[in-house]
Design a protein around this motif. Structure first.
Motif, PDB file in Angstrom:
ATOM      1  N   SER A   1     -17.814 -13.708  25.055  1.00  0.00           N
ATOM      2  CA  SER A   1     -16.388 -13.965  24.823  1.00  0.00           C
ATOM      3  C   SER A   1     -15.566 -13.227  25.878  1.00  0.00           C
ATOM      4  O   SER A   1     -15.909 -12.110  26.258  1.00  0.00           O
TER       5      SER A   1
ATOM      6  N   LYS B   1     -11.391  -7.142  19.023  1.00  0.00           N
ATOM      7  CA  LYS B   1     -12.438  -6.943  18.015  1.00  0.00           C
ATOM      8  C   LYS B   1     -12.433  -5.501  17.523  1.00  0.00           C
ATOM      9  O   LYS B   1     -12.192  -4.576  18.307  1.00  0.00           O
TER      10      LYS B   1
ATOM     11  N   THR C   1     -10.439 -11.753  23.522  1.00  0.00           N
ATOM     12  CA  THR C   1     -10.542 -11.417  22.100  1.00  0.00           C
ATOM     13  C   THR C   1      -9.958 -10.032  21.812  1.00  0.00           C
ATOM     14  O   THR C   1      -9.709  -9.242  22.727  1.00  0.00           O
TER      15      THR C   1
ATOM     16  N   ILE D   1      -7.888 -18.185  23.316  1.00  0.00           N
ATOM     17  CA  ILE D   1      -8.641 -17.212  22.527  1.00  0.00           C
ATOM     18  C   ILE D   1     -10.138 -17.525  22.610  1.00  0.00           C
ATOM     19  O   ILE D   1     -10.549 -18.669  22.431  1.00  0.00           O
ATOM     20  N   ASN D   2     -10.931 -16.484  22.873  1.00  0.00           N
ATOM     21  CA  ASN D   2     -12.391 -16.604  22.982  1.00  0.00           C
ATOM     22  C   ASN D   2     -12.822 -17.639  24.009  1.00  0.00           C
ATOM     23  O   ASN D   2     -13.833 -18.314  23.843  1.00  0.00           O
TER      24      ASN D   2
ATOM     25  N   MET E   1     -16.601 -14.823  13.910  1.00  0.00           N
ATOM     26  CA  MET E   1     -15.833 -13.631  13.536  1.00  0.00           C
ATOM     27  C   MET E   1     -15.519 -13.746  12.052  1.00  0.00           C
ATOM     28  O   MET E   1     -14.818 -14.667  11.621  1.00  0.00           O
TER      29      MET E   1
ATOM     30  N   ALA F   1      -9.301 -14.967  14.652  1.00  0.00           N
ATOM     31  CA  ALA F   1     -10.737 -15.104  14.388  1.00  0.00           C
ATOM     32  C   ALA F   1     -11.099 -16.581  14.191  1.00  0.00           C
ATOM     33  O   ALA F   1     -12.174 -17.026  14.612  1.00  0.00           O
TER      34      ALA F   1
ATOM     35  N   ALA G   1     -11.315 -17.939  17.599  1.00  0.00           N
ATOM     36  CA  ALA G   1     -12.570 -17.487  18.217  1.00  0.00           C
ATOM     37  C   ALA G   1     -13.728 -18.342  17.703  1.00  0.00           C
ATOM     38  O   ALA G   1     -14.602 -18.768  18.477  1.00  0.00           O
TER      39      ALA G   1
ATOM     40  N   ILE H   1      -4.815 -10.637  24.378  1.00  0.00           N
ATOM     41  CA  ILE H   1      -5.968 -11.494  24.110  1.00  0.00           C
ATOM     42  C   ILE H   1      -5.861 -12.771  24.939  1.00  0.00           C
ATOM     43  O   ILE H   1      -6.841 -13.262  25.501  1.00  0.00           O
TER      44      ILE H   1
END
Lengths: 485, 144
Positions: free
Chosen positions: A333, A338, A336, A98-99, A177, A292, A295, A94
């Motif tokens: 994004s 998911k 991530t 993140i994101n 998220m 999350a 994110a 990831i």
């Protein structure tokens, strides 16, 4: 024979190393690229991608996008889906930011209207959107608000007046998220990131004012569906992530995973940066909930920045953001993991899709897309270097083979230090001004690292994903102003 | 404090090697390298405020990781740029402890230029060990 040579070309835009090539690979490894981009890949990418193919529970195949380059653990541009619930989750798949992602906002202004005001616009944006190393923003939520923001993402911002309700519909996952649980986040992460909401950061993070010239519209019907109808229409694109908060979440859990991976779960890996645990484990679930939150912090960060951009445009042009038609086209994004439903050998299965420096790209008709994108497919924003321009693409059914994933940018051709040795930031700024790109930066050394020649050819990257059926082209944008963190 | 950047390890991020006569000095060398990756003029960071840092780990490379991460934490959480002035390492049966005296100044007060915003220390190729000649060596890849 080098590992690169073991990859065999299986189509004009895909190279493959079958799983059987190495005893520890569980699935095959594929690189999506044109011949030119394949040649440009650095050697470490091949090793890193093969290492990813050894992860427990990984689903056939792992892939690297055409803008791929070596990173740590996973290559940048890496995609790996693992089985849910019996596969692993890996923070290294990831990334620390993140994101990290991109937003694209349209206006009803043309370059003829914006160019006379571009200096004023950039100066005001530079003030309104803090950028640079460690900078904090004007928005400093208290502990309770930050906790809510981590669990609600962009929606928290909209409910507190930072943006429009419709922004959520044009943001991946509606800007939240839902697995987020702020109790899974360390105090260190909160202390590190709380003051950074609404800040751009540094490195390859930027904010650009761009123009869509008529000759750069590849699909007028798709462009029109996103409100891009004017010749030389001006858009705003920006790139940033979860800042120090996301970095700390990743770091906390990597250390935690390394402490239990082998002793508790008997998992052995080739690179500690690929540390992983079963998704359905206390540590795996805790990381997913914390990831999350990061994110959501990134969605909120971009939502606040969008709000500031609208304010600045309204101030400079003396019209409201609504009158300026400043609707968000989309927010994507990059870094991530998911849970998504994909078809695997005819079966519909829940998978955890890790994307590191890669973009989700759902096709037309995908059930997870809101109604407005059912006909077009998901918008995909591919940010090029600050000198070369960027693209808007759309999801395509051909991307099923990459778990609906496509490229995210142009990808580095040169390391940062190489670029800094080769280019002079001040000279670069003058050269760009001569070419009609007005730049403001918090660091000339950082600007040199982002020189166009330090990146791969964005047109070639887009050719690879379009020819390979991973995306459909909509339009290309060229920058007229850039704020570089 | 000796270190060198190693461009061949990664294209996206930054890698460096540091070396020293002792593990304590090695942590200082690596901290200097990290600062040099972040700033174009690390020597310009003035010692205007001091911090005492304590990190513990079960292994030396993890101790190095945590010692370096403190520099990023202080930058983001407290807005401070610091250099490591003195490092003391103690070993007990359970763990290794580093006590660090850091000195620096607020990010805004730094008179030089920033280069790259280092996001994190990674475990990719992370090493800290003594070589055959007795020199302590570390390899670190940071996310940039």
């Amino acid at each position: 024979m080098s590992l690169r040579d073991e990859f065999k070309r299986v189509s004009s835009t895909c190279w493959e190393l079958p799983a059987a090539a190495r005893p520890d690979m569980r699935v095959s490894a594929r690189i999506h690229a044109t011949a030119e981009l394949f040649r440009e890949l650095d050697d470490a990418v091949f090793q890193q991608l093969c290492n990813v193919a050894t992860l427990p529970g990984v689903i056939e195949p792992v892939a690297c996008m055409p803008d791929g380059h070596s990173g740590y653990g996973f290559p940048i541009g890496g995609v790996a889906a693992t089985s849910v619930p019996d596969g692993v989750i890996s923070p290294g798949g990831i990334g620390f930011d993140i994101n990290c992602g991109m937003r694209l906002v349209r206006t009803n202004l043309t370059s003829a209207e914006v160019l006379p005001r571009v200096r004023e616009l950039v100066d005001q944006l530079f003030k309104a959107v803090p950028c640079g190393v460690g900078r904090s923003g004007a928005f400093k939520p208290g502990d309770d608000d930050f906790h809510d923001l981590l669990e609600q993402g962009a929606g928290w911002c909209v409910r507190h007046g930072y943006g429009w309700e419709e922004d959520l519909e044009t943001t991946e996952d509606r800007g939240c998220m839902e697995a987020a649980d702020a109790r899974r986040v360390s105090r260190r992460a909160i202390d590190r990131g709380r003051a950074q909401v609404g800040t751009l950061g540094s490195g390859n993070h930027y904010l650009e004012i761009q123009v869509m010239a008529p000759e750069n519209v590849a699909a007028p019907d798709l462009a029109a569906a996103f409100g891009l109808t004017l010749p030389n229409q001006v858009v705003v694109m920006f790139h940033c992530g979860s800042r120090g908060f996301g970095h700390q979440v990743a770091s906390d859990y990597l250390q935690r995973f390394l402490g239990v991976m082998s002793s508790k779960y008997r998992i052995r890996i080739r690179d500690r940066e690929l540390a992983c645990v079963p998704f359905e484990s206390p540590e795996g679930r805790a990381y997913y909930a914390a990831m999350a939150c990061a994110a959501n912090m990134a969605f909120a960060n971009r939502q606040i920045i969008l709000h500031r951009i609208r304010d600045v445009f309204a101030d400079v042009f003396g019209r409201s953001p609504q009158e300026l038609d400043m609707h968000q086209i989309y927010d994507v994004s990059h870094n991530t993991a998911k849970i998504e439903r994909h078809e695997v050998r005819g079966d519909s299965r829940l998978l955890l899709v890790h994307r590191k420096g890669a973009t989700r790209a759902f096709p037309p008709g995908h059930p997870e897309l809101p109604g407005r994108f059912q006909q077009t497919g998901q918008p995909v924003i591919v940010g090029g270097s600050m000198e070369s321009g960027s693209y808007l693409l759309c999801g395509s059914r051909g991307a099923a083979e990459t778990f609906y994933t496509t490229a995210h940018g142009s990808g580095r051709r040169m390391s940062r230090r190489q670029a800094r040795r080769r280019f002079d930031g001040r000279r670069l700024l003058r050269q760009m001004a001569d070419r009609g790109i007005h730049v403001r930066t918090s660091s000339f050394a950082g600007l040199a690292e982002e020189a166009g020649a330090a990146y791969k050819d964005i047109d070639e990257v887009v050719r690879a994903v379009v020819d390979g059926g991973l995306s459909r082209p909509v339009a290309r944008f060229v920058p007229i102003a850039n704020i570089k963190g | 404090m000796p270190y060198r950047f190693v461009p061949e390890i990664t294209r996206a991020d930054i890698a460096f090697e540091a070396w020293a006569e002792s593990p304590e000095e090695l942590i200082r060398s690596a901290a200097d390298a990290l600062l040099a990756a972040m700033l174009t003029a690390p020597a310009r960071v003035r010692a205007r405020c001091r911090r005492r840092i304590r990190v513990t780990a079960g292994a030396l490379d993890l101790l190095l990781y945590r010692a370096l991460e403190e520099i990023l934490f202080l930058r983001d959480a407290d807005g401070l740029l610091v250099r490591y002035r003195r490092v003391e390492i103690r070993r007990t049966k359970e763990e290794i402890e580093a006590r660090i005296e850091a000195a620096g100044e607020p990010v805004e007060a730094y008179r030089g230029e920033f280069a790259t915003e280092i996001k994190a220390i990674t475990f990719h190729e992370l090493r800290m060990a003594q070589d055959a000649r007795g020199l302590w060596r570390a390899t670190v890849v940071v996310d940039a």
